[in-house]
Enzyme design. Structure first.
Site, mmCIF file in Angstrom:
data_model
loop_
_atom_site.group_PDB
_atom_site.id
_atom_site.type_symbol
_atom_site.label_atom_id
_atom_site.label_comp_id
_atom_site.label_asym_id
_atom_site.label_seq_id
_atom_site.Cartn_x
_atom_site.Cartn_y
_atom_site.Cartn_z
ATOM 1 N N ALA A 51 0.856 -1.201 0.000
ATOM 2 C CA ALA A 51 0.000 0.000 0.000
ATOM 3 C C ALA A 51 0.887 1.245 0.000
ATOM 4 O O ALA A 51 0.609 2.226 -0.695
ATOM 5 C CB ALA A 51 -0.909 -0.003 1.218
ATOM 6 N N ASP A 98 3.835 1.421 -1.256
ATOM 7 C CA ASP A 98 4.443 1.537 -2.596
ATOM 8 C C ASP A 98 3.447 2.132 -3.586
ATOM 9 O O ASP A 98 3.822 2.924 -4.458
ATOM 10 C CB ASP A 98 4.915 0.161 -3.089
ATOM 11 C CG ASP A 98 5.973 -0.422 -2.174
ATOM 12 O OD1 ASP A 98 6.708 0.364 -1.545
ATOM 13 O OD2 ASP A 98 6.047 -1.657 -2.059
#
Ligand code: RIB
Length: 306
Positions: free
Chosen positions: A252, A254
Site C-alpha cells: 500500500a 508503494d
C-alpha cells in the site's frame, strides 16, 4: 529531451506469500489458506504503479542471473516499465521476500536482499544518462545507503524532484535529508528518523517538524487507513483516505509512493498528488499481492474513485 519521466532507483524481489487466519506465534506451526508467488520489491512496485497509471517510468536496479530476474523483468516490462538501465549481478541471487498475510489483511515481511544490496554508487554514476530524462526520482532503503546518497546527489545536480521513501526504517545522515524534496515515512519510520515517539497526529506533526528543521522540504507521513499528513515550513494538513475492505495491505505504501511520484511528474500540486496517492493506495489494499494490486487509471475511474 523529455524531463517529465519518473526514474525509480531501487529493489526488486520475488514475493512468496502465504495467507492464514492469524500470524503464527514463535515456535508454532499453523495451516495456511493460500500460497502464491508475486512480483514485488519496493522499488519495482513503485515503478509498476507509476507505469500502470500512465507515467513514462524507468527503473535502475540490480537483479541476479536467475529465473526470478526473468519473471520479474518480464512482469515489469509488460506493465510498461522501461528496463534500459537494469543491471545484473552474476554472484548474488535476485532478492526475495517471505510475506505472511493474516485474515485482517495485515502483513509480516522478511526480505533477503541478494543482488539489491550490490547496486553501487558507481552503478548509479554509470547510468547518469537516466537522470537527464527524469522530472522526478524516487528511491527507498532496500538498496545500500551510499547508493541512495549518490542517487540524491545526481538527482539534485540535474534539477529533478527527489522523493525518498525511507523504508525499511533506518537512521539517515543529515546530508541526505537536506537533499530530499519529499520524504514519505510511515509512523514507525518517522519515529526512527526523528527520535520522537509517534502515537497520533500531534506527535507525528512534531516529529515531522524535526525533519523539516534538518533540511527536508516536505514530509508526507503515510497513516494507513487514516490517510496522509503533509508537513512543511508553511503548514501541516491531514488528507483523509476513503474506507475500503482490506484484503492485503502489502505494498500500500508503494502504491502511495508510485502514485505520488507519477502525479508530481504530471505537474500536480502537492495537495492534488497526495489526494490521488491516497486513492491509489486504498485501491491497492483491495487486491492480493504487490504489483498485481496496482491499478491502471481506467480501473481507478471504473470504481468511481476519482
Ligand atoms: O512494500 C512491500 C514490499 O516490501 C514487498 O513487495 C516485498 O518485496 C518488500 O520489498
Amino acid at each position: 529531451m523529455n524531463t517529465s519521466g519518473v526514474l525509480v532507483v531501487g529493489s526488486a524481489n520475488m514475493d512468496m506469500v502465504v495467507v492464514c487466519e492469524e500470524f503464527p506465534k514463535p515456535g508454532e506451526t499453523i495451516l495456511g489458506r493460500q500460497f502464491g508467488m508475486f512480483a514485488g520489491g519496493k522499488g519495482a512496485n513503485q515503478a509498476v504503479c507509476s507505469a500502470k497509471l500512465g507515467g513514462d517510468t524507468f527503473f535502475v536496479g540490480k537483479m541476479g542471473n536467475d529465473i526470478f530476474r526473468e519473471k520479474l523483468s518480464q512482469n515489469m516490462k509488460s506493465d510498461g516499465v522501461r528496463l534500459d538501465y537494469l543491471l545484473i549481478d552474476n554472484a548474488e541471487p535476485t532478492g526475495i521476500a517471505l510475506i505472511t498475510v493474516n485474515g485482517y489483511g495485515q502483513n509480516e515481511i522478511v526480505v533477503v536482499s541478494g543482488s539489491n544490496m550490490k547496486l553501487t554508487p558507481e552503478d548509479i554514476n554509470s547510468h547518469e544518462k537516466a537522470f537527464l530524462e527524469a522530472g522526478v526520482v524516487i528511491t527507498q532503503l532496500e538498496i545500500p545507503l551510499k547508493t541512495v546518497m549518490e542517487t540524491a546527489r545526481i538527482s539534485k545536480k540535474h534539477g529533478a524532484v527527489f522523493i525518498l521513501n525511507p523504508a525499511p526504517a533506518t537512521r539517515l545522515p543529515d546530508e541526505l535529508l537536506r537533499l530530499t524534496d519529499y520524504i514519505t515515512p510511515n509512523e514507525i519510520e518517522l519515529e526512527m528518523l526523528s527520535g520522537i515517539p509517534v502515537s497520533d497526529a500531534g506527535s507525528a506533526t512534531t516529529a515531522a517538524k524535526r525533519l523539516i528543521d534538518k533540511g527536508v522540504k516536505n514530509v508526507v507521513v503515510t497513516l494507513g487507513s487514516k490517510g496522509a499528513l503533509l508537513v512543511n515550513r508553511d503548514r501541516s494538513e491531514i488528507f483523509t483516505a476513503r474506507e475500503v475492505d482490506v484484503v492485503d495491505s502489502t505494498a500500500a505504501g508503494d502504491a502511495f509512493n508510485g502514485a505520488l511520484a507519477f502525479a508530481i511528474s504530471e505537474g500536480k500540486t502537492i495537495d492534488e498528488a497526495i489526494r490521488f496517492a491516497n486513492i491509489v493506495a486504498s485501491y491497492s489494499v483491495t487486491k492480493l499481492g504487490a504489483q498485481t494490486s496496482m491499478p491502471t487509471m481506467d480501473e481507478i475511474k471504473a470504481v468511481k474513485m476519482l
